[in-house]
Design a protein around this motif. Structure first.
Motif, PDB file in Angstrom:
ATOM      1  N   ILE A 103       0.782  -1.134   0.012  1.00 27.33           N
ATOM      2  CA  ILE A 103       0.014   0.011   0.062  1.00 27.33           C
ATOM      3  C   ILE A 103       0.789   1.263   0.126  1.00 27.33           C
ATOM      4  O   ILE A 103       0.552   2.160  -0.621  1.00 27.33           O
ATOM      5  CB  ILE A 103      -0.959   0.031   1.080  1.00 27.33           C
ATOM      6  N   LYS A 104       1.860   1.101   0.888  1.00 32.30           N
ATOM      7  CA  LYS A 104       2.943   2.471   0.869  1.00 32.30           C
ATOM      8  C   LYS A 104       3.415   2.714  -0.473  1.00 32.30           C
ATOM      9  O   LYS A 104       3.499   3.773  -0.944  1.00 32.30           O
ATOM     10  CB  LYS A 104       3.774   2.066   2.100  1.00 32.30           C
ATOM     11  N   ARG A 105       3.725   1.529  -1.125  1.00 37.19           N
ATOM     12  CA  ARG A 105       4.481   1.673  -2.535  1.00 37.19           C
ATOM     13  C   ARG A 105       3.578   2.292  -3.551  1.00 37.19           C
ATOM     14  O   ARG A 105       3.985   3.275  -4.077  1.00 37.19           O
ATOM     15  CB  ARG A 105       4.798   0.259  -3.018  1.00 37.19           C
ATOM     16  N   CYS A 106       2.298   2.252  -3.261  1.00 38.74           N
ATOM     17  CA  CYS A 106       1.461   2.933  -4.556  1.00 38.74           C
ATOM     18  C   CYS A 106       1.218   4.408  -4.002  1.00 38.74           C
ATOM     19  O   CYS A 106       1.158   5.198  -4.567  1.00 38.74           O
ATOM     20  CB  CYS A 106      -0.164   2.076  -4.132  1.00 38.74           C
ATOM     21  N   TRP A 107       1.069   4.470  -2.669  1.00 42.17           N
ATOM     22  CA  TRP A 107       0.750   6.023  -2.003  1.00 42.17           C
ATOM     23  C   TRP A 107       2.083   6.755  -2.287  1.00 42.17           C
ATOM     24  O   TRP A 107       1.966   7.917  -2.838  1.00 42.17           O
ATOM     25  CB  TRP A 107       0.552   5.916  -0.698  1.00 42.17           C
ATOM     26  N   ASP A 108       3.456   6.053  -2.375  1.00 40.49           N
ATOM     27  CA  ASP A 108       4.565   6.899  -2.484  1.00 40.49           C
ATOM     28  C   ASP A 108       4.843   7.256  -4.145  1.00 40.49           C
ATOM     29  O   ASP A 108       5.331   8.348  -4.344  1.00 40.49           O
ATOM     30  CB  ASP A 108       5.773   5.815  -2.069  1.00 40.49           C
ATOM     31  N   ASN A 109       4.115   6.618  -4.948  1.00 44.29           N
ATOM     32  CA  ASN A 109       3.905   6.807  -6.193  1.00 44.29           C
ATOM     33  C   ASN A 109       2.869   7.845  -6.622  1.00 44.29           C
ATOM     34  O   ASN A 109       2.604   7.994  -7.660  1.00 44.29           O
ATOM     35  CB  ASN A 109       3.996   5.441  -7.267  1.00 44.29           C
ATOM     36  N   ASP A 110       2.185   8.397  -5.661  1.00 41.90           N
ATOM     37  CA  ASP A 110       1.122   9.141  -6.004  1.00 41.90           C
ATOM     38  C   ASP A 110      -0.037   8.226  -6.766  1.00 41.90           C
ATOM     39  O   ASP A 110      -0.855   8.807  -7.552  1.00 41.90           O
ATOM     40  CB  ASP A 110       1.186  10.268  -6.710  1.00 41.90           C
ATOM     41  N   GLU A 111      -0.158   7.033  -6.389  1.00 40.41           N
ATOM     42  CA  GLU A 111      -1.193   6.100  -7.022  1.00 40.41           C
ATOM     43  C   GLU A 111      -2.435   5.844  -5.937  1.00 40.41           C
ATOM     44  O   GLU A 111      -1.984   5.655  -4.839  1.00 40.41           O
ATOM     45  CB  GLU A 111      -0.471   4.878  -7.690  1.00 40.41           C
ATOM     46  N   ILE A 112      -3.494   5.193  -6.401  1.00 43.49           N
ATOM     47  CA  ILE A 112      -4.571   4.916  -5.396  1.00 43.49           C
ATOM     48  C   ILE A 112      -4.591   3.370  -5.774  1.00 43.49           C
ATOM     49  O   ILE A 112      -5.010   2.730  -6.839  1.00 43.49           O
ATOM     50  CB  ILE A 112      -6.000   5.485  -5.973  1.00 43.49           C
TER      51      ILE A 112
END
Length: 211
Positions: A103-112
């Motif tokens: 989840i952090k990986r997605c958020w760090d890439n400004d993804e949902i």
């Protein structure tokens, strides 16, 4: 169904205001994976959050793309280290879970992140983090339709089919616990309805130009 109340990790108040997740669940064979793929094709900012599992790799599946395939010892070690957002023994001896790092990986890439997970896991997340997630239940329409879909897959023995159908009947009882129920009687109409509901949810916090 016993809901396992476990520590799912903390999210700051700032993250609650800016971070979003789409959680898609429903019985095996209801069409979740197909609908999630359609959703991500239409909304490029969405990113599939890969689950971890102890089940064996099948066919042309790829580790890290379809699942993170872990040994039982590896999975249990991550549980001890509180590395999962949620985890469940979905079927006897088969563990599934969502890694916090994914989840952090997605958020760090400004993804949902979009999660395609089982009903118990979805309800665990809703209990602790429901205020910034959209919870979608994909309903097959009726148990007979689901049975035909599972048979058509050709991957189930009589014993495993019976087990999946018994679990599905139980899971259908929890559909009203979700924010949205999508009846997948027609893939085309179900896809369009899901897209509309997700865009509406995301547009509460961001303009459509950001999607």
């Amino acid at each position: 169904m016993n809901i396992n109340l476990k520590a799912l990790g903390n999210v700051t108040e700032d993250e609650r205001m800016t971070k979003k997740m789409i959680v898609v669940s429903g019985p095996s064979g209801a069409g979740k994976t197909t609908l999630v793929k359609y959703l991500m094709e239409k909304l490029p900012r969405l990113q599939f959050a890969v689950s971890a599992t102890t089940r064996p790799l099948r066919g042309d599946e790829v580790n890290g793309r379809d699942y993170y395939f872990l040994s039982e010892d590896e999975f249990k070690e991550k549980v001890k280290l509180h590395e999962f957002l949620e985890h469940e023994e979905v079927y006897e001896g088969l563990l599934y879970g969502t890694l916090k790092e994914e989840i952090k990986r997605c958020w760090d890439n400004d993804e949902i992140p979009v999660l395609d997970i089982d009903v118990k896991g979805a309800l665990n997340i809703k209990l602790h983090h429901g205020d910034y997630c959209l919870f979608v239940f994909v309903h097959p329409g009726d148990i007979y339709r689901l049975q035909e879909r599972l048979k058509h897959r050709g991957t189930e023995s009589d014993a495993s089919l019976k087990k999946r159908l018994a679990r599905a009947e139980e899971e259908l009882n929890y559909s009203q616990e979700f924010d949205v129920v999508i009846y997948n009687r027609s893939l085309e109409s179900a896809s369009h309805e899901l897209l509309e509901r997700v865009v509406h949810f995301l547009n509460d916090e961001m303009s459509s130009t950001q999607l």
